[in-house]
Design a protein around this motif. Structure first.
Motif, PDB file in Angstrom:
ATOM      1  N   THR A 250       0.819  -1.214   0.000  1.00 44.13           N
ATOM      2  CA  THR A 250       0.000   0.000   0.000  1.00 44.13           C
ATOM      3  C   THR A 250       0.849   1.259   0.000  1.00 44.13           C
ATOM      4  O   THR A 250       0.383   2.323  -0.401  1.00 44.13           O
ATOM      5  N   ASP A 251       2.103   1.162   0.457  1.00 50.56           N
ATOM      6  CA  ASP A 251       3.048   2.284   0.412  1.00 50.56           C
ATOM      7  C   ASP A 251       4.449   1.746   0.657  1.00 50.56           C
ATOM      8  O   ASP A 251       4.913   1.681   1.796  1.00 50.56           O
ATOM      9  N   PRO A 252       5.151   1.341  -0.412  1.00 46.73           N
ATOM     10  CA  PRO A 252       6.473   0.710  -0.237  1.00 46.73           C
ATOM     11  C   PRO A 252       7.552   1.668   0.267  1.00 46.73           C
ATOM     12  O   PRO A 252       8.652   1.231   0.596  1.00 46.73           O
ATOM     13  N   HIS A 253       7.260   2.974   0.309  1.00 42.64           N
ATOM     14  CA  HIS A 253       8.280   3.951   0.733  1.00 42.64           C
ATOM     15  C   HIS A 253       8.047   4.467   2.150  1.00 42.64           C
ATOM     16  O   HIS A 253       8.738   5.376   2.605  1.00 42.64           O
ATOM     17  N   TYR A 254       7.113   3.855   2.847  1.00 44.19           N
ATOM     18  CA  TYR A 254       6.801   4.290   4.209  1.00 44.19           C
ATOM     19  C   TYR A 254       7.911   3.834   5.156  1.00 44.19           C
ATOM     20  O   TYR A 254       8.241   2.650   5.211  1.00 44.19           O
ATOM     21  N   ASP A 255       8.496   4.750   5.918  1.00 45.36           N
ATOM     22  CA  ASP A 255       9.691   4.429   6.701  1.00 45.36           C
ATOM     23  C   ASP A 255       9.471   4.344   8.203  1.00 45.36           C
ATOM     24  O   ASP A 255      10.394   4.014   8.950  1.00 45.36           O
ATOM     25  N   ALA A 256       8.280   4.627   8.671  1.00 49.83           N
ATOM     26  CA  ALA A 256       8.054   4.626  10.122  1.00 49.83           C
ATOM     27  C   ALA A 256       7.451   3.298  10.576  1.00 49.83           C
ATOM     28  O   ALA A 256       6.884   2.558   9.769  1.00 49.83           O
ATOM     29  N   PRO A 257       7.584   2.971  11.858  1.00 51.86           N
ATOM     30  CA  PRO A 257       6.921   1.761  12.365  1.00 51.86           C
ATOM     31  C   PRO A 257       5.411   1.896  12.197  1.00 51.86           C
ATOM     32  O   PRO A 257       4.886   3.013  12.217  1.00 51.86           O
ATOM     33  N   PRO A 258       4.698   0.790  12.022  1.00 58.88           N
ATOM     34  CA  PRO A 258       5.160  -0.616  12.052  1.00 58.88           C
ATOM     35  C   PRO A 258       5.608  -1.136  10.688  1.00 58.88           C
ATOM     36  O   PRO A 258       5.593  -2.349  10.459  1.00 58.88           O
ATOM     37  N   GLY A 259       5.967  -0.241   9.759  1.00 59.44           N
ATOM     38  CA  GLY A 259       6.410  -0.680   8.436  1.00 59.44           C
ATOM     39  C   GLY A 259       5.350  -0.518   7.370  1.00 59.44           C
ATOM     40  O   GLY A 259       5.598  -0.782   6.195  1.00 59.44           O
ATOM     41  N   PHE A 260       4.137  -0.091   7.752  1.00 63.54           N
ATOM     42  CA  PHE A 260       3.089   0.163   6.764  1.00 63.54           C
ATOM     43  C   PHE A 260       2.246   1.341   7.244  1.00 63.54           C
ATOM     44  O   PHE A 260       2.121   1.599   8.451  1.00 63.54           O
ATOM     45  N   ASP A 261       1.699   2.079   6.297  1.00 64.17           N
ATOM     46  CA  ASP A 261       0.885   3.256   6.582  1.00 64.17           C
ATOM     47  C   ASP A 261      -0.522   2.793   6.970  1.00 64.17           C
ATOM     48  O   ASP A 261      -1.254   2.252   6.149  1.00 64.17           O
ATOM     49  N   GLN A 262      -0.899   2.991   8.226  1.00 66.72           N
ATOM     50  CA  GLN A 262      -2.185   2.491   8.702  1.00 66.72           C
ATOM     51  C   GLN A 262      -3.365   3.147   7.995  1.00 66.72           C
ATOM     52  O   GLN A 262      -4.400   2.521   7.763  1.00 66.72           O
ATOM     53  N   GLU A 263      -3.198   4.413   7.628  1.00 68.44           N
ATOM     54  CA  GLU A 263      -4.284   5.107   6.927  1.00 68.44           C
ATOM     55  C   GLU A 263      -4.503   4.517   5.537  1.00 68.44           C
ATOM     56  O   GLU A 263      -5.639   4.300   5.105  1.00 68.44           O
ATOM     57  N   LYS A 264      -3.413   4.231   4.858  1.00 67.13           N
ATOM     58  CA  LYS A 264      -3.537   3.674   3.503  1.00 67.13           C
ATOM     59  C   LYS A 264      -4.004   2.218   3.533  1.00 67.13           C
ATOM     60  O   LYS A 264      -4.755   1.791   2.661  1.00 67.13           O
ATOM     61  N   HIS A 266      -5.960   1.031   5.704  1.00 68.37           N
ATOM     62  CA  HIS A 266      -7.394   1.108   6.003  1.00 68.37           C
ATOM     63  C   HIS A 266      -8.191   1.304   4.718  1.00 68.37           C
ATOM     64  O   HIS A 266      -9.294   0.774   4.566  1.00 68.37           O
ATOM     65  N   TYR A 267      -7.597   2.059   3.766  1.00 66.72           N
ATOM     66  CA  TYR A 267      -8.282   2.284   2.487  1.00 66.72           C
ATOM     67  C   TYR A 267      -8.223   1.056   1.581  1.00 66.72           C
ATOM     68  O   TYR A 267      -9.222   0.645   1.005  1.00 66.72           O
ATOM     69  N   TRP A 268      -7.031   0.437   1.480  1.00 64.65           N
ATOM     70  CA  TRP A 268      -6.829  -0.615   0.483  1.00 64.65           C
ATOM     71  C   TRP A 268      -7.205  -2.015   0.972  1.00 64.65           C
ATOM     72  O   TRP A 268      -7.608  -2.864   0.187  1.00 64.65           O
ATOM     73  N   MET A 269      -7.027  -2.272   2.231  1.00 61.92           N
ATOM     74  CA  MET A 269      -7.229  -3.627   2.757  1.00 61.92           C
ATOM     75  C   MET A 269      -8.678  -3.845   3.162  1.00 61.92           C
ATOM     76  O   MET A 269      -9.387  -2.892   3.483  1.00 61.92           O
ATOM     77  N   PRO A 270      -9.154  -5.089   3.243  1.00 60.52           N
ATOM     78  CA  PRO A 270      -8.426  -6.314   2.889  1.00 60.52           C
ATOM     79  C   PRO A 270      -8.313  -6.505   1.375  1.00 60.52           C
ATOM     80  O   PRO A 270      -9.034  -5.865   0.601  1.00 60.52           O
ATOM     81  N   VAL A 271      -7.427  -7.407   0.967  1.00 60.08           N
ATOM     82  CA  VAL A 271      -7.216  -7.707  -0.447  1.00 60.08           C
ATOM     83  C   VAL A 271      -8.496  -8.305  -1.034  1.00 60.08           C
ATOM     84  O   VAL A 271      -9.119  -9.179  -0.436  1.00 60.08           O
ATOM     85  N   ASP A 272      -8.903  -7.812  -2.215  1.00 64.48           N
ATOM     86  CA  ASP A 272     -10.164  -8.279  -2.825  1.00 64.48           C
ATOM     87  C   ASP A 272     -10.071  -9.710  -3.332  1.00 64.48           C
ATOM     88  O   ASP A 272     -11.041 -10.467  -3.233  1.00 64.48           O
ATOM     89  N   GLN A 273      -8.919 -10.078  -3.896  1.00 64.34           N
ATOM     90  CA  GLN A 273      -8.822 -11.385  -4.531  1.00 64.34           C
ATOM     91  C   GLN A 273      -7.467 -12.008  -4.253  1.00 64.34           C
ATOM     92  O   GLN A 273      -6.433 -11.397  -4.508  1.00 64.34           O
ATOM     93  N   TYR A 274      -7.480 -13.217  -3.721  1.00 66.35           N
ATOM     94  CA  TYR A 274      -6.252 -13.983  -3.481  1.00 66.35           C
ATOM     95  C   TYR A 274      -6.200 -15.106  -4.507  1.00 66.35           C
ATOM     96  O   TYR A 274      -7.180 -15.833  -4.676  1.00 66.35           O
ATOM     97  N   MET A 275      -5.070 -15.229  -5.189  1.00 66.74           N
ATOM     98  CA  MET A 275      -4.890 -16.275  -6.186  1.00 66.74           C
ATOM     99  C   MET A 275      -3.641 -17.068  -5.847  1.00 66.74           C
ATOM    100  O   MET A 275      -2.595 -16.488  -5.556  1.00 66.74           O
ATOM    101  N   GLY A 276      -3.729 -18.387  -5.896  1.00 62.53           N
ATOM    102  CA  GLY A 276      -2.542 -19.194  -5.625  1.00 62.53           C
ATOM    103  C   GLY A 276      -2.828 -20.660  -5.810  1.00 62.53           C
ATOM    104  O   GLY A 276      -3.982 -21.078  -5.953  1.00 62.53           O
ATOM    105  N   GLY A 277      -1.773 -21.455  -5.833  1.00 56.19           N
ATOM    106  CA  GLY A 277      -1.925 -22.899  -5.885  1.00 56.19           C
ATOM    107  C   GLY A 277      -2.488 -23.412  -4.573  1.00 56.19           C
ATOM    108  O   GLY A 277      -2.233 -22.845  -3.511  1.00 56.19           O
TER     109      GLY A 277
END
Length: 557
Positions: A250-264, A266-277
């Protein structure tokens, strides 16, 4: 009875005659991961120990085997095989000619030999006093009977267990711990994180981590006493990273703990579609859901589930129809085909090979058909138009085909029906070739642009080249909106309706599309068909079933 190869009783129960075979099999099983051992399409293997268990219910002798599809870490590591009611046990018994005794069968079973395991609820047979009971009721009564006699007891097994995260390898997140002779195990101070992997590690064929033999990595200073310390050289299981990497997206350049932007997030998550074996998805989903609950409990996220929808892709098998394996010599290297036919051909072939959730065997001959289709798209877009013989209805027919294709392809994309999606695009290409001499430039150009937009996710390189460099349209095709369809333009002028009597075909009715919802008129026209009239002589019409625009079924007696 099948024991896990690592079960502690294997050594005790193996007869001298079987010891070499059992030892060889256990050595082979050690080389496989749990994922490989539990794979549903893996061929079942096993070795008899040469000893027998006694069934405490009826005193029967039961042969004891080891098989790698039984795990020592799940349950007791011992499974009582019931081949007639379990697919894996059935396959195992068939391969080794073991008896398959039905104990639960469908209603109306007449004693015929089973061709596959019957796993649904049914009626109990070959079960003594419990014969004839519904299996769900019988399961409870059998458990009560065994508990009363002290033979066994009911319990619940959970697959969840302790997770050992340390790995003896270079690639992975270093475990930030130090070992000091004075202070014991000391965490790396927060300000010294992250611990970085050295870029000059030496890889040796010894089986130990390259970090363990890297002096400048191993040797450190204890943050408590200032004396010499040794750095932990194990790295973490990569699932420790992949269990929450999607938050970082959601923001690969976010540098503060916990390693992800909580505001962003909140907007993007949860993931709409999971694909895998299916095998990877099961493990990764377990870890990811665990991580999300921890983060939720810490107040760092507001949701419990990382993904809202799961879709498991199928497996591409070898040309011989079995799972690809180096030992079988049936591994296909896609790069060899990409170099010759292009990446888009391979992408489209993998989509066209069959339903996305089923996969199928690699077939070199079938790739040529997909390659020809993409060549036809290229030829259609780059060709000089033939001499035109404009037909007044040609534009209408082509636009109808285009809008019907957009509608159908959109639905197929949303439901992961990639094989039928490409089949419909192939049909549209055929339609475009047939319409070339008769349609206007405007209708043709509209159709080609729509075709390229629909094909772009499947053949991104070819369509980009045609869109930007051949047609000169704005870069990039992958930034353009998805084409929309018009229901009126997609509507047929005529409809073909199957007419059946008691489900048997008796003709086809061609009507104006305007009559689709005029049930009385459609019924009248169906009853007026010559074949229907003839078939109804002497019959009594009970009722008429009409599926608008598709089917008229006459129920007679």
């Amino acid at each position: 009875m099948v024991l896990a190869p690592e079960h502690p009783l294997v050594d005790t129960l193996t007869t001298p005659e079987q010891r070499d075979a059992v030892a060889a099999y256990r050595d082979q099983a050690r080389r496989l991961s749990e994922i490989e051992r539990l794979a549903t399409d893996k061929e079942k293997t096993g070795v008899p120990l040469g000893t027998y268990a006694i069934n405490p219910v009826n005193g029967a002798r039961v042969p004891i085997w080891i098989g790698d599809y039984v795990l020592g870490t799940y349950g007791t590591g011992a499974v009582m095989g019931v081949p007639a009611s379990d697919e894996r046990d059935f396959e195992f018994a068939q391969k080794f000619n073991l008896p398959i005794i039905p104990v639960v069968v469908p209603e109306g079973w007449n004693g015929e030999e089973l061709t596959e395991a019957y796993t649904a609820p049914g009626v109990m047979v070959n079960s003594g006093e419990f014969n004839g009971l519904p299996s769900l009721e019988g399961k409870v009564k059998v458990a009560e009977w065994m508990e009363e006699r002290g033979i066994g007891k009911r319990t619940v097994n959970y697959r969840l267990r302790d997770w050992l995260i340390s790995r003896q390898r270079y690639w992975g997140t270093p475990i930030p711990m130090l070992y000091c002779d004075k202070d014991g195990i000391v965490p790396v101070p927060y300000e010294d994180l992250p611990v970085l992997l050295p870029e000059d590690a030496e890889f040796r064929p010894t089986g130990e981590s390259p970090l363990a033999i890297h002096p400048s990595f191993v040797n450190a200073t204890c943050p408590k006493c200032g004396g010499p310390a040794r750095r932990e050289t194990d790295t973490m299981d990569t699932f420790m990273d992949s269990s929450w990497y999607f938050l970082r997206y959601t923001d690969p350049h976010y540098d503060a703990p916990p390693g992800f932007d909580q505001e962003k997030t909140h907007y993007w998550m949860p993931v709409d579609q999971y694909m895998g074996g299916v095998e990877h998805a099961v493990m990764h989903l377990l870890y990811s859901r665990f991580f999300m609950r921890v983060l939720r409990d810490l107040g760092l996220t507001e949701y419990s589930e990382p993904f809202t929808r799961l879709f498991n892709q199928g497996t591409i098998l070898g040309p011989d129809g079995s799972r690809m394996s180096k030992s079988k010599g049936n591994v296909v290297n896609p790069d060899d085909y990409v170099g010759n036919l292009g990446a888009d051909t391979i992408r489209c072939y993998l989509m066209f090979i069959g339903p996305w959730d089923q996969g199928g065997p690699w077939n070199t001959q079938s790739i040529s058909g997909v390659h020809k289709f993409l060549n036809r798209v290229w030829a259609l877009t780059t060709e000089n138009r033939p001499i035109k013989r404009i037909n007044a209805d040609a534009d209408t027919r082509l636009r109808r085909a285009v809008h019907q294709t957009i509608r159908d392809v959109t639905e197929d994309m949303e439901k992961f029906r990639f094989n039928t999606m490409l089949a419909k695009l192939m049909t549209l290409v055929n339609c475009l070739f047939d319409a070339r001499p008769f349609v206007s430039d405007e209708a043709r150009d509209e159709a080609i642009r729509a075709l390229l937009l629909m094909l772009a996710p499947s053949a991104p390189h070819l369509t980009e080249e045609l869109w930007s460099n051949v047609l000169g349209l704005p870069y990039s095709i992958h930034r353009q909106p998805w084409p929309a369809w018009d229901e009126q333009l997609a509507a047929e002028d005529e409809l073909k309706i199957a007419v059946t009597i008691n489900g048997k075909p008796r003709g086809e009715l061609v009507i104006s599309a305007d009559l689709r919802d005029d049930r009385p008129e459609v019924e009248r026209l169906a009853l007026d068909l010559p074949r229907v009239k003839s078939a109804l002589e002497g019959q009594s019409l009970k009722r008429v079933i009409y599926v608008p625009g598709k089917l008229v079924n006459l129920v007679v007696s």
